[in-house]
Design an enzyme around this catalytic site. Structure first.
Site, PDB file in Angstrom:
ATOM      1  N   SER A 150       0.849  -1.600   0.056  1.00 44.29           N
ATOM      2  CA  SER A 150      -0.164  -0.179   0.175  1.00 44.29           C
ATOM      3  C   SER A 150       1.110   1.117   0.597  1.00 44.29           C
ATOM      4  CB  SER A 150      -0.686  -0.341   1.030  1.00 44.29           C
ATOM      5  OG  SER A 150      -1.847   1.187   1.003  1.00 44.29           O
ATOM      6  N   ASP A 315      -9.020  -6.572  -4.901  1.00 47.41           N
ATOM      7  CA  ASP A 315      -8.742  -5.302  -4.251  1.00 47.41           C
ATOM      8  C   ASP A 315      -8.607  -3.691  -5.077  1.00 47.41           C
ATOM      9  OD1 ASP A 315      -7.306  -2.893  -3.464  1.00 47.41           O
ATOM     10  OD2 ASP A 315      -5.220  -3.914  -3.246  1.00 47.41           O
ATOM     11  N   HIS A 348      -8.338  -5.018  -0.433  1.00 54.95           N
ATOM     12  CA  HIS A 348      -6.773  -4.663  -0.302  1.00 54.95           C
ATOM     13  C   HIS A 348      -6.263  -4.831   0.772  1.00 54.95           C
ATOM     14  CE1 HIS A 348      -3.972  -1.710  -0.692  1.00 54.95           C
ATOM     15  NE2 HIS A 348      -4.153  -1.001   0.725  1.00 54.95           N
TER      16      HIS A 348
END
Lengths: 377, 209
Positions: A150, A315, A348
């Protein structure tokens, strides 16, 4: 099994660091943890970088009383993907954070008051610069690998761009070279939620008893929606009610998903600073090396790292298409790049949950890489 | 159709690697479509110092490639090669994979665009044993090379050497070289030359636009 205890340490950068905005800022304290041993050549260091609201505490426990280990404990340790028998792993808390590294809640030595909004706006490039200072302090000239998920992946990208000759390999997980407008929109609503909390008080709340907790917890709730996906929510909660069998016909919590989000919001305010949330999400929104360097190709042009890119098919916050864009760009530049798309129903969040397959992928990537290197010697 | 032909003793499917290694020049740029566990790419890297990338759809195979230190992209070649520039590779290889693609026309078209030359290999469905098998059992042929049942076979676009010639003609690409693998006791006789579609177990073609 005996808990492995690790201490979060502090390193003070005793000079001013020039930020991308032009502002020179310092001194900066960096909170960090390390696992494993730095070898004599100092070439076995692996920098792992946390996501939006993470801390330097990536693995092991900070005390015997700790119930949970660090955020990537599944991947860091003896025999694990980031094998502490082989690598010296470093994890820091991000610039502007609130878990040890200097941020808006830290005391400005010139005024003896928290910086609050006098803290300069910084970028991902600046956060990387600060981590580089710590590596310099260790005398580390080459990073065996830099890895992050991320936002951590964004920093890893920036590391390969800012210090092309330093990084031997980069592992970019569930990340992007720039947020989609949709992702920026969610960040904007999160920031708005904080700013519109009357207790935020233009960022000056540190001495008040009432903090902008409501705003911050709402921001966190929005965040958590984006970390999951439709399927994950069905699997986790469905339409199940919270400790009841029928609706209450009021506006209290009925559904489990409501209860989950509220809980996540509540526990978040105990560990996170609202101003940090504003600053860090802004840095993430600004990140766009294609804009800065004219194109993504230009941005990656001088990188020398061997890349491994991993994405998760469910995601939608950092979708696979964005990872593929990075992969395609690197391939067109003739860089050494590999890519895996992991099937997952976790959205995610998968990068913190799907550790089994990630372990296999990362281990294969890192191990071979070390073998190749030993051939050269 | 005129092109250079060779006949090589068959060592079984997937053991044609050495033939392909021989074709490829040192330090070539290689794109291997459906690279599997990366055995061929690794061989090419070790023996011909090539710079190569593999594309593979199965994750476990991708991981095996990674552990060989190869550059590998998890992806579906049926979606095309739009990420690759025209003529960006010396060779694009499609080894024992053509018959498993959803859209062979599109895959070959894309290969020819991206590669200066392409290497395509496939099991020859007109091999005499396959013909006999079909003739006498009346069922979809199964062999060492084609071990699957009709309902679970990945080989959804089986073809013969003759089919490939027609395909080349219709799609305007050139065959530069053909290598047929066969049983050891059949040599390069004239009769073999004529009946290659009958005696070749597998064909490897080097093609170009």
């Amino acid at each position: 099994m005996k808990k492995k205890i690790v201490e979060t340490k502090l390193y003070k950068i005793n000079k001013k660091v020039k930020f991308e905005s032009g502002v020179e800022f310092g001194p900066i304290t960096v909170a960090y943890e390390t696992y494993g041993t730095l070898n004599e050549n100092k070439d076995n260091a692996v920098l792992v970088i946390h996501a939006l609201t993470g801390t330097a505490h990536a693995a092991c426990y900070n005390s015997e009383e700790d119930k949970k280990p660090g955020w990537w404990d599944d991947l860091i340790g003896e025999g694990k993907a980031f094998d502490t028998n082989k690598y010296f792993i470093i994890s820091t808390n991000i610039l502007g954070g609130c878990s040890g590294t200097t941020g808006p809640s830290s005391i400005n030595p010139e005024t003896n008051k928290p910086y609050a909004l006098s803290f300069p706006v910084f970028t991902i490039e600046d956060t990387v610069k600060v981590q580089k200072e710590l590596l310099d302090y260790f005398g580390i000239k080459t990073l065996y690998a830099v890895a992050g998920g991320s936002m951590g992946g964004m920093e890893a990208i920036q590391f390969t761009i800012s210090y092309p000759d330093m990084v031997k390999s980069a592992i970019l997980i569930a990340t992007t070279s720039r947020l989609s407008p949709q992702a920026i929109a969610f960040n904007a609503v999160g920031r708005n939620s904080i700013i519109s909390d009357p207790n935020w008080n233009n960022g000056n709340y540190y001495e008040n008893t009432e903090k902008p907790d409501r705003g911050l917890s709402n921001a966190r709730m929005i965040g958590h929606i984006t970390y999951l996906c439709e399927e994950a929510m069905y699997n986790k909660f469905g339409r199940k009610l919270q400790n009841k069998n029928h609706y209450d016909f009021n506006f209290d919590i009925d559904f489990q998903v409501e209860s989950y989000l509220q809980h996540q919001g509540q526990i978040f305010v105990d560990r996170f600073d609202a101003n940090s949330y504003l600053y860090i999400t802004k840095a993430v929104d600004y990140f766009d090396p294609a804009k800065k360097y004219g194109s993504l190709q230009n941005a990656f042009k001088d990188t020398n790292a061997k890349f491994l890119v991993i994405s998760f098919d469910s995601d939608w916050l950092f979708p696979s298409s964005q990872s593929k864009e990075i992969v395609n760009t690197l391939m067109q530049l003739d860089k050494d790049v590999s890519y895996c798309e992991i099937k997952s129903s976790c959205g995610h969040d998968a990068f913190l949950l799907e550790y089994e397959v990630q372990s296999k992928i990362i281990k294969s990537f890192l191990n071979e890489h070390i073998k190749e290197k030993s051939f050269e010697i | 159709m005129k092109f250079k032909k060779h006949y090589v003793e068959s060592k079984g499917l997937h053991l044609n690697y050495s033939i392909i290694v021989d074709i490829i020049e040192e330090k070539s740029r290689i794109l291997d479509l459906g690279c599997g566990n990366g055995t061929l790419l690794k061989l090419l890297k070790d023996k011909k110092q090539i710079k190569g990338v593999g594309i593979e759809i199965v994750q476990d195979e991708v991981i095996k490639c990674l552990s060989k230190g190869l550059s590998v992209i998890q992806g579906n070649i049926d979606e095309g090669l739009k990420q690759f520039k025209t003529n960006s590779y010396d060779y694009v290889i499609l080894n024992q994979t053509l018959q498993t693609t959803q859209n062979p026309e599109f895959v070959i078209e894309e290969m020819l665009r991206v590669g200066k030359k392409c290497i395509v290999s496939f099991p020859n469905f007109a091999y005499w044993k396959v013909r006999l098998n079909f003739c006498f059992t009346g069922r979809m042929p199964k062999s060492r090379v084609l071990p699957f049942e009709w309902y679970n076979t990945p080989n959804i676009h089986l073809l013969t050497i003759k089919d490939f010639f027609v395909f080349a003609h219709n799609h305007n690409f050139k065959i530069l070289e053909g290598i047929y693998t066969t049983k050891a006791n059949i040599k390069n006789g004239i009769q073999y030359n004529i009946f290659s579609n009958l005696f070749a177990q597998e064909a490897i073609f080097v093609i170009t636009k």
